[in-house]
Structure formats: structure tokens, C-alpha cells
Write a protein that holds these residues in place. Sequence first.
Motif, PDB file in Angstrom:
ATOM      1  N   MET A  16       0.844  -1.192   0.000  1.00 15.10           N
ATOM      2  CA  MET A  16       0.000   0.000   0.000  1.00 15.10           C
ATOM      3  C   MET A  16       0.883   1.248   0.000  1.00 15.10           C
ATOM      4  O   MET A  16       1.857   1.331   0.765  1.00 15.10           O
ATOM      5  N   ASN A  17       0.571   2.218  -0.864  1.00 16.59           N
ATOM      6  CA  ASN A  17       1.381   3.432  -0.894  1.00 16.59           C
ATOM      7  C   ASN A  17       1.043   4.327   0.296  1.00 16.59           C
ATOM      8  O   ASN A  17       0.026   4.144   0.975  1.00 16.59           O
ATOM      9  N   ILE A  18       1.909   5.322   0.537  1.00 14.00           N
ATOM     10  CA  ILE A  18       1.768   6.160   1.725  1.00 14.00           C
ATOM     11  C   ILE A  18       0.461   6.947   1.698  1.00 14.00           C
ATOM     12  O   ILE A  18      -0.224   7.077   2.720  1.00 14.00           O
ATOM     13  N   GLU A  19       0.093   7.466   0.527  1.00 12.03           N
ATOM     14  CA  GLU A  19      -1.128   8.265   0.453  1.00 12.03           C
ATOM     15  C   GLU A  19      -2.346   7.468   0.891  1.00 12.03           C
ATOM     16  O   GLU A  19      -3.191   7.967   1.647  1.00 12.03           O
ATOM     17  N   GLN A  20      -2.425   6.214   0.442  1.00 13.15           N
ATOM     18  CA  GLN A  20      -3.564   5.394   0.839  1.00 13.15           C
ATOM     19  C   GLN A  20      -3.509   5.077   2.326  1.00 13.15           C
ATOM     20  O   GLN A  20      -4.546   5.067   3.015  1.00 13.15           O
ATOM     21  N   GLN A  21      -2.292   4.822   2.853  1.00 13.15           N
ATOM     22  CA  GLN A  21      -2.142   4.589   4.290  1.00 13.15           C
ATOM     23  C   GLN A  21      -2.635   5.791   5.097  1.00 13.15           C
ATOM     24  O   GLN A  21      -3.338   5.640   6.101  1.00 13.15           O
ATOM     25  N   VAL A  22      -2.243   6.966   4.650  1.00 13.39           N
ATOM     26  CA  VAL A  22      -2.617   8.188   5.363  1.00 13.39           C
ATOM     27  C   VAL A  22      -4.135   8.362   5.343  1.00 13.39           C
ATOM     28  O   VAL A  22      -4.752   8.659   6.379  1.00 13.39           O
ATOM     29  N   LYS A  23      -4.743   8.172   4.184  1.00  8.47           N
ATOM     30  CA  LYS A  23      -6.195   8.350   4.080  1.00  8.47           C
ATOM     31  C   LYS A  23      -6.948   7.283   4.865  1.00  8.47           C
ATOM     32  O   LYS A  23      -7.970   7.586   5.509  1.00  8.47           O
ATOM     33  N   ASP A  24      -6.459   6.057   4.838  1.00  7.33           N
ATOM     34  CA  ASP A  24      -7.106   4.999   5.615  1.00  7.33           C
ATOM     35  C   ASP A  24      -6.978   5.262   7.114  1.00  7.33           C
ATOM     36  O   ASP A  24      -7.924   5.016   7.893  1.00  7.33           O
ATOM     37  N   THR A  25      -5.819   5.753   7.523  1.00  5.33           N
ATOM     38  CA  THR A  25      -5.601   6.086   8.930  1.00  5.33           C
ATOM     39  C   THR A  25      -6.531   7.203   9.358  1.00  5.33           C
ATOM     40  O   THR A  25      -7.127   7.160  10.445  1.00  5.33           O
ATOM     41  N   PHE A  26      -6.668   8.205   8.497  1.00  4.14           N
ATOM     42  CA  PHE A  26      -7.591   9.303   8.796  1.00  4.14           C
ATOM     43  C   PHE A  26      -9.009   8.768   9.009  1.00  4.14           C
ATOM     44  O   PHE A  26      -9.687   9.142   9.969  1.00  4.14           O
ATOM     45  N   THR A  27      -9.450   7.892   8.119  1.00  3.89           N
ATOM     46  CA  THR A  27     -10.814   7.354   8.221  1.00  3.89           C
ATOM     47  C   THR A  27     -10.999   6.610   9.537  1.00  3.89           C
ATOM     48  O   THR A  27     -12.019   6.778  10.227  1.00  3.89           O
ATOM     49  N   TYR A  28     -10.007   5.811   9.915  1.00  7.39           N
ATOM     50  CA  TYR A  28     -10.100   5.070  11.171  1.00  7.39           C
ATOM     51  C   TYR A  28     -10.183   6.025  12.362  1.00  7.39           C
ATOM     52  O   TYR A  28     -11.053   5.884  13.236  1.00  7.39           O
ATOM     53  N   LEU A  29      -9.269   6.992  12.410  1.00  3.14           N
ATOM     54  CA  LEU A  29      -9.232   7.912  13.535  1.00  3.14           C
ATOM     55  C   LEU A  29     -10.489   8.773  13.599  1.00  3.14           C
ATOM     56  O   LEU A  29     -10.996   9.076  14.689  1.00  3.14           O
ATOM     57  N   HIS A  30     -10.988   9.159  12.431  1.00  2.00           N
ATOM     58  CA  HIS A  30     -12.214   9.967  12.405  1.00  2.00           C
ATOM     59  C   HIS A  30     -13.390   9.190  12.985  1.00  2.00           C
ATOM     60  O   HIS A  30     -14.248   9.768  13.674  1.00  2.00           O
TER      61      HIS A  30
END
Length: 372
Positions: A1-15
Motif C-alpha cells: 500500500m502506498n503512503i497516500e492510501q495509508q494516510v487516508k485509511d488512517t484518517f478514516t479510522y481515527l475519524h
Amino acid sequence: MNIEQQVKDTFTYLHNHAEISWEETETTQYIASILEKNGCRVTTFHDQTGVIGDFGRFHANLPIVAVRADIDALWQEVNGQFQANHSCGHDAHMSIVLGLLWKINQSPELKDKVALRFIFQPAEEKGSGALSIVDKGMIDEVDYLFGVHLRPQQETKMGHATPVIVHGAAKMYNAVIKGHDAHGARPHLNINAIEVGAQIVNLLSKIHLDPRIPHSVKMTNFQAGGKSTNIIPGNASFSLDMRAQTNAIMEELDAKVLHIFETMKNLYDVEIDITNTDGIVAAETSDEAIAIMEAAINHVLGTENTDAPLETPGGDDFHFYTIKKPNLKATMLGLGCDLTPGLHHPQMMFNKDALMNGVHILYEAVKQVYKF
């Protein structure tokens, strides 16, 4: 998984897993796990939330760079139901700072040549989280400190960023007026707490300080009396909110307010007791840190998209770090992201593509410090 997708997935989880100030237990555990998996030496605390991740060479005479993200959410009504809600962007800040860790881990030129401290700080919304991190000694060795905050569309546009947010100071009082009740037919037998409150409001409006420096004070809550309309209330509770763009003006404003309290106590022979005080300091800026962040924005977004320093009446406890350690070179990146309708609005939204702008800018700022 690329960093951008990791960042967006992490955001969704934390949100979707927001937790309010001092209760960010699962958030702390979630971030600690990510830090450990990515080569950080992790520090958590037995008496509070929040987590620290140290990455790189801390005993090689390198400058220590700290990057801070706030982790708490607000408690507010969303679609008719009260809940923890990340309407101030802290879910984005955490995701960006984790994205920085992931990017550095994939960068051989930096991975073994830095000393980075990732500070995931609790309770920013209470104005007390930064002080707790200071008390734990977590900035004692730090030379540079970078923060990040999403900005409303009216302040900074998508694709733009500012190298410093010049926040103002804020102070809040909760107080009580103490007296005794009287019959409505006998107003001479007590002091009406409502009238005392009205006098305080009137006198607050008469405070005049340097008009060139933004400042304000207002009563934001007042409660007195009960269901019986034939009772003159002798007791009341109220709240004040004070704002000032500089710490010096806040000191003057605070002194005026306390003088008003003393005047009312002496005039009416009532007790006015302050039951709680909260507050945050105004920004104390570092030219060196601002220059580093400005160069990083220029590199990532271009000079035409690098905004001037942003002065805002809002506040952030980030600035306690520099107050407590004056030689700390610190600045907060203001990130444009098409944020609407505004910070702390329960339906706050922003362009998620801006998350990677934040990652890249902080990465370049770290490179600037280590001169890569």
C-alpha cells in the motif's frame, strides 16, 4: 500500500474512533502500535494518555526535531446526538504526522541520519495537554518543534500553506456570585445577583486597551434563579471568555477583569469567587523555524502558493512549548485544504488530498534542518 492510501485509511479510522480530551485511550494504543511497527522507541504514560515515538540516532550529536500532533476530539452535538467529533482536524494532524514517519522510513537519505521525536499529545482542546508533555520532560532535549493545523477556506486555500500560525491568547473564567435569596416584595433585604452580573457585563464593555492589538472579553454564560418568580436570587454562576493577540495584552486584560470583580465585591458586599480558570498563551514565534517551514512549502507547493504568516484570534496550546522552553525553535504549519464551513462546526469537511501536502511539507522541513 502506498503512503497516500495509508494516510487516508488512517484518517478514516481515527475519524470514526474519536475520543475526547484525557480519554484518548484507544487512540493512544492505536498510534503506539504503529510507532512500534515502524522502528520507534515508544513512551506511554501510566497516569495519562498520549504517546511519544523516538526515531533515529539520539546520541550522535544531531539536532533533535520534534513533530507534534494533537489527538483529542470535541464533545458536540452532531445530527441531534452528542458524541466525540473530530471537527478541529486532529484526526488529519495525526494522519499527516504518521505519514511523515512512513515517508522517512522509505527514505534512505534520512532514515539513519535524523533524531526525530513524534509527539502525539492529548487534551489540546482543554489547553492542558502540552503542559503535561512539558512536565514529562519530553521537550527538554528538543531543538526544533513543528506542528500542523488545517485552516479554514477563508484563511488559506487548497494547495496553499503558511509557514506560521500566529495564534492569540485565550483565558476563560468560571465564577460564582454568593449571596442569599429574598422575597420579591423586599428587594432591600438582599443584593440581586442578576443585577451584579449585569453590572459586570456593563463594566467589561468599558475596558479599553491598545486598539491596534485585537482583544475582547465577554460573558458567555449566566445562570441565576429558579422556577419561583417571586424570589430575588442572591446566587449566580457565570463564565467569561477573554481573547488577546499578544500575551502582554492578555495580562492587561486579565488585570482589568480581576479589578472589576474586586470593585463589585466592595460595592455590593457580595462574594465573587473564581471556581475554575483555563487558558492558552499567544504564539511566540521563531524566525529560524519559520524560514525552514517557508522553504519547505516553497519546495512542495511553489513560492506562489506560500502564504504570508497567518494571524488568527483562535488559540492552540502548542505555544506552551515555547513559553516553557524559550530557546525552542518552533512553528506551526497552516495547511490549506478547502475546509468548510469552519473549524469546530459539527459538519466540518475538507479536501483529503491536502493530507499528503502536509506530509511532503513536514518531510522537506526535516530535510532543511538536517541540510539534505
